[in-house]
Design an enzyme around this catalytic site. Structure first.
Site, mmCIF file in Angstrom:
data_model
loop_
_atom_site.group_PDB
_atom_site.id
_atom_site.type_symbol
_atom_site.label_atom_id
_atom_site.label_comp_id
_atom_site.label_asym_id
_atom_site.label_seq_id
_atom_site.Cartn_x
_atom_site.Cartn_y
_atom_site.Cartn_z
ATOM 1 C CB ALA A 137 -25.859 14.091 12.690
ATOM 2 C CG PHE A 138 -27.730 18.551 15.620
ATOM 3 C CD1 PHE A 138 -27.255 18.951 16.871
ATOM 4 C CD2 PHE A 138 -28.741 17.591 15.583
ATOM 5 C CE1 PHE A 138 -27.780 18.404 18.034
ATOM 6 C CE2 PHE A 138 -29.258 17.041 16.748
ATOM 7 C CZ PHE A 138 -28.773 17.450 17.973
ATOM 8 C CE LYS A 159 -28.035 17.772 3.917
ATOM 9 N NZ LYS A 159 -28.174 18.835 4.937
ATOM 10 C CB SER A 195 -32.662 10.153 12.461
ATOM 11 O OG SER A 195 -32.980 10.629 11.170
ATOM 12 N N GLY A 252 -31.447 7.170 7.429
ATOM 13 C CA GLY A 252 -30.783 5.978 6.890
ATOM 14 C C GLY A 252 -31.695 5.190 5.957
ATOM 15 C CD GLU A 301 -20.890 5.073 11.239
ATOM 16 O OE1 GLU A 301 -21.345 4.795 12.363
ATOM 17 O OE2 GLU A 301 -19.896 4.497 10.749
ATOM 18 C CG LEU A 302 -28.259 5.123 10.202
ATOM 19 C CD1 LEU A 302 -29.247 4.200 9.537
ATOM 20 C CD2 LEU A 302 -28.236 6.489 9.530
ATOM 21 C CB CYS A 306 -24.803 8.435 17.724
ATOM 22 S SG CYS A 306 -23.024 8.596 17.656
ATOM 23 C CD GLU A 313 -31.015 8.191 18.657
ATOM 24 O OE1 GLU A 313 -31.624 8.559 17.635
ATOM 25 O OE2 GLU A 313 -29.774 8.110 18.715
ATOM 26 N N GLY A 364 -17.720 8.208 23.823
ATOM 27 C CA GLY A 364 -16.334 8.642 23.870
ATOM 28 C C GLY A 364 -15.376 7.637 23.250
HETATM 29 P P1 NAD Z 1 -31.163 13.907 10.945
HETATM 30 O O1 NAD Z 1 -31.407 12.537 10.449
HETATM 31 O O2 NAD Z 1 -32.329 14.789 11.178
HETATM 32 O O3 NAD Z 1 -30.211 14.680 9.916
HETATM 33 C C1 NAD Z 1 -28.913 14.226 9.608
HETATM 34 C C2 NAD Z 1 -28.490 14.793 8.269
HETATM 35 O O4 NAD Z 1 -29.278 14.199 7.250
HETATM 36 C C3 NAD Z 1 -28.686 16.292 8.104
HETATM 37 O O5 NAD Z 1 -27.602 16.813 7.356
HETATM 38 C C4 NAD Z 1 -29.965 16.380 7.315
HETATM 39 O O6 NAD Z 1 -30.102 17.578 6.572
HETATM 40 C C5 NAD Z 1 -29.778 15.193 6.393
HETATM 41 N N1 NAD Z 1 -31.001 14.693 5.765
HETATM 42 C C6 NAD Z 1 -32.185 14.417 6.349
HETATM 43 N N2 NAD Z 1 -33.051 13.935 5.434
HETATM 44 C C7 NAD Z 1 -32.403 13.893 4.254
HETATM 45 C C8 NAD Z 1 -32.754 13.497 2.930
HETATM 46 N N3 NAD Z 1 -33.989 13.049 2.635
HETATM 47 N N4 NAD Z 1 -31.828 13.577 1.972
HETATM 48 C C9 NAD Z 1 -30.579 14.011 2.246
HETATM 49 N N5 NAD Z 1 -30.190 14.430 3.456
HETATM 50 C C10 NAD Z 1 -31.087 14.372 4.456
HETATM 51 O O7 NAD Z 1 -30.282 13.760 12.277
HETATM 52 P P2 NAD Z 1 -29.800 14.892 13.293
HETATM 53 O O8 NAD Z 1 -30.983 15.347 14.099
HETATM 54 O O9 NAD Z 1 -28.966 15.924 12.597
HETATM 55 O O10 NAD Z 1 -28.803 14.045 14.221
HETATM 56 C C11 NAD Z 1 -29.236 13.223 15.259
HETATM 57 C C12 NAD Z 1 -29.273 11.765 14.845
HETATM 58 O O11 NAD Z 1 -28.031 11.373 14.273
HETATM 59 C C13 NAD Z 1 -29.484 10.822 16.012
HETATM 60 O O12 NAD Z 1 -30.357 9.809 15.628
HETATM 61 C C14 NAD Z 1 -28.087 10.279 16.276
HETATM 62 O O13 NAD Z 1 -28.071 9.048 16.939
HETATM 63 C C15 NAD Z 1 -27.556 10.177 14.891
HETATM 64 N N6 NAD Z 1 -26.093 10.162 14.871
HETATM 65 C C16 NAD Z 1 -25.465 8.975 14.595
HETATM 66 C C17 NAD Z 1 -24.073 8.916 14.620
HETATM 67 C C18 NAD Z 1 -23.360 7.625 14.363
HETATM 68 O O14 NAD Z 1 -22.165 7.674 14.103
HETATM 69 N N7 NAD Z 1 -24.005 6.478 14.414
HETATM 70 C C19 NAD Z 1 -23.332 10.066 14.904
HETATM 71 C C20 NAD Z 1 -24.006 11.250 15.170
HETATM 72 C C21 NAD Z 1 -25.397 11.285 15.143
#
Ligand code: NAD
Length: 508
Positions: free
Chosen positions: A159-160, A184, A241, A245, A262-263, A296, A396, A458
């Site tokens: 995730a970003f 990726k 997100s 997941g 990890e969502l 997250c 969220e 943290g």
């Molecule tokens: P996002 O779901 O938009 O993207 C996450 C990753 O998934 C990116 O690399 C994206 O390109 C990839 N992705 C999306 N759709 C895909 C698909 N169909 N096939 C393959 N890859 C795909 O999330 P985001 O905006 O980058 O990050 C924010 C989210 O991540 C929040 O919901 C946050 O809670 C969660 N997060 C969770 C944890 C954790 O450990 N639980 C940690 C960090 C972030």
């Protein structure tokens, strides 16, 4: 450090290749722009990986695994130890790039790199462990044991908001386990991924190791989806997100692959009547305002006992007024911008819903414009007086919105705490041991992480990190999370000269 200086140290230029398959691949012609959330200015471009890049990268990763799995684990650990050292050398530069590209403040950017170093150290120790069990056999002269074997190519989708640490939680543990990793990263933060690849690859080469770390930078279509569907990838570790997941579970599940999810989270702190309010205030502030609410584990719901609610509310409003908002690279800043305009729009839409659903905005709720560039994605940290059952409170929203909810009874508030779909991180502030024990009991918090007198965000790397319910159930980082990256093999050796069957069966 000046921007040019740290980009230079990391080998980042205006145009960068985005696919690494044992070597950097020629750009295919499509580019992903990386813009600073602080002012919207272009930092650099990264070549989007094509499906051909992906195909070469997966084959290189497979071949690397074929060799790497035969290296003794402590030798693999030695390579990871050197990666930790290489990260130490670039800690400040990489931390600054994390701040520049994500908008998190530089202290948190450097902290994220420190987390990579910590997980490298942890993995080195692990490389001399990876223990299996011995089991008593029911048959004479037989020996039973479990051993853990390397798994294969691990697909890592990140995730970003943690553009470098998430890779390390997966990749460095997977590497000592004998796996290779195809990464990726998220498309808003491609430069961080290129920088990490440039830090680790020289270490791999200096040790004569095969190219176990490869990279495809791109959007879900085509490279993300290709990775999910690929039977050559036995484990997909995906951070993002809940929507992501569900897609991973569907595609990887259909091919009976493994996924580690990890969502999203919707984390809460309960502040009881007995709590030390100074401590609670600090924990809440870091949890809710830190990383502009884009962790997250960010605190999104705050349950206040009615005996202390007025006092906490007053103190919070006062503290929110003083949050220094601005350039993430300025060390005096406490809160930087959101990642992009889409994130700002989502926050503003959530604020509208809050009002429709009867929430009362105490402070914030809009864009922040004072003293920041017009092209930046700044918002105000926001406090809302809310009810626990407002639908928006169960979502969220990836922004600094904190819902303040009053309660009277601990049993009831634990129910409210657990009623959301997500189950990542949770905390209680109390000085009453009975209250904290109730929170930690089987009928207490239903989250993967439960803290007492510490906020929700943290986490340390030594524990297993992850959450329940819609957070996906995965565990990463410390404790025995390494088991997800290996396959368990149950072995029975017959040294008896007879062939007794299990369960006493006689055959023939
Ligand atoms: P996002 O779901 O938009 O993207 C996450 C990753 O998934 C990116 O690399 C994206 O390109 C990839 N992705 C999306 N759709 C895909 C698909 N169909 N096939 C393959 N890859 C795909 O999330 P985001 O905006 O980058 O990050 C924010 C989210 O991540 C929040 O919901 C946050 O809670 C969660 N997060 C969770 C944890 C954790 O450990 N639980 C940690 C960090 C972030």
């Amino acid at each position: 450090m000046l921007q040019e200086e740290f980009l230079n140290v990391l080998g980042i230029s205006r145009e960068n290749p985005g696919a690494f398959a044992g070597e950097w691949r020629q750009p295919s012609g499509n580019w992903i722009d990386s813009c600073s959330p602080h002012d919207g200015e272009l930092i650099g471009r990264v070549a989007a990986s094509s499906i051909e890049d992906y195909e070469v990268a997966i084959e290189v990763s497979r071949a690397a695994f074929g060799e790497w799995r035969n290296w003794p684990a402590p030798r693999r650990g030695e390579v990871v130890r050197q990666i930790g050292d290489a990260l130490r050398e670039k800690r400040e530069a990489l931390g600054a790039l994390v701040a520049l590209e994500t908008g998190k403040i530089v202290a948190e950017g450097v902290g994220e790199v420190q987390e990579m170093i910590d997980i490298a150290d942890f993995s080195v120790g692990l490389s001399r462990q990876l223990y299996g069990l011995t089991i008593q056999s029911e048959r004479p002269g037989h020996r039973m044991f479990e051993q853990w074997q390397p798994l294969g190519v691990v697909g890592c989708i990140s995730a970003f908001n943690f553009p470098v640490a998430v890779w390390s939680w997966n990749a460095l543990v997977a590497a000592v386990c004998g796996d290779s990793v195809l990464w990726k990263p998220a498309s808003p933060t491609p430069l961080c991924a290129v920088a990490v690849q440039k830090i680790v690859q020289p270490v791999i080469e200096a040790n004569g190791a095969p190219p176990i770390f490869n990279l495809v930078v791109g959007h879900p279509d085509p490279v993300g989806e290709a990775l999910l569907a690929d039977r050559r990838i036995p484990l997909v570790s995906a951070t993002g997100s809940c929507r992501l997941g569900r897609r991973v579970a569907e595609v990887v599940g259909k091919r009976l692959g493994r996924s580690l999810l990890e969502l999203g989270g919707n984390n809460a702190i309960i502040v009881t009547e007995s709590a030390d309010l100074d401590l609670a205030l600090r924990g809440v502030l870091f949890g809710a305002v830190g990383t502009a609410g884009q962790r997250c584990t960010s605190t999104r719901r705050l349950f206040l006992h009615e005996g202390i609610a007025d006092e906490m509310e007053k103190r919070l409003v006062e503290a929110y007024r003083q949050v220094a908002i601005g350039d993430p690279l300025d060390p005096s800043t406490l809160m930087g911008p959101l990642i992009n305009e889409g994130a700002v729009d989502e926050m503003l839409a959530a604020v509208e819903k809050i009002k429709e659903q009867g929430g009362e905005i105490l402070i914030g709720g809009g864009r922040h414009r004072e003293g920041v560039p017009a092209g930046g994605h700044y918002v105000e940290p926001t406090l809302v007086r809310a009810r626990h059952d407002m639908p928006i409170v169960h979502d969220e929203t990836f922004a600094p919105i904190l819902y303040l909810i009053r309660y009277r009874d601990l049993d009831e508030v634990i129910e409210w705490h657990n009623e959301v779909p997500q189950g990542l991180s949770s905390a209680i502030f109390t000085t009453d041991v009975r209250e904290s024990e109730q929170f930690l009991s089987p009928a207490g918090s239903d989250c993967g992480i439960a803290n007492v007198n510490i906020g929700t965000s943290g986490a340390e790397i030594g524990g297993a990190f992850g959450g329940e319910k819609d957070t996906g159930g995965g565990r990463e980082s410390g404790s025995d999370s390494w088991k997800a990256y290996m396959r368990r093999q149950t072995c029975t050796v017959n040294g008896s000269g007879e062939l007794p069957l299990a369960q006493g069966i006689r055959f023939g």
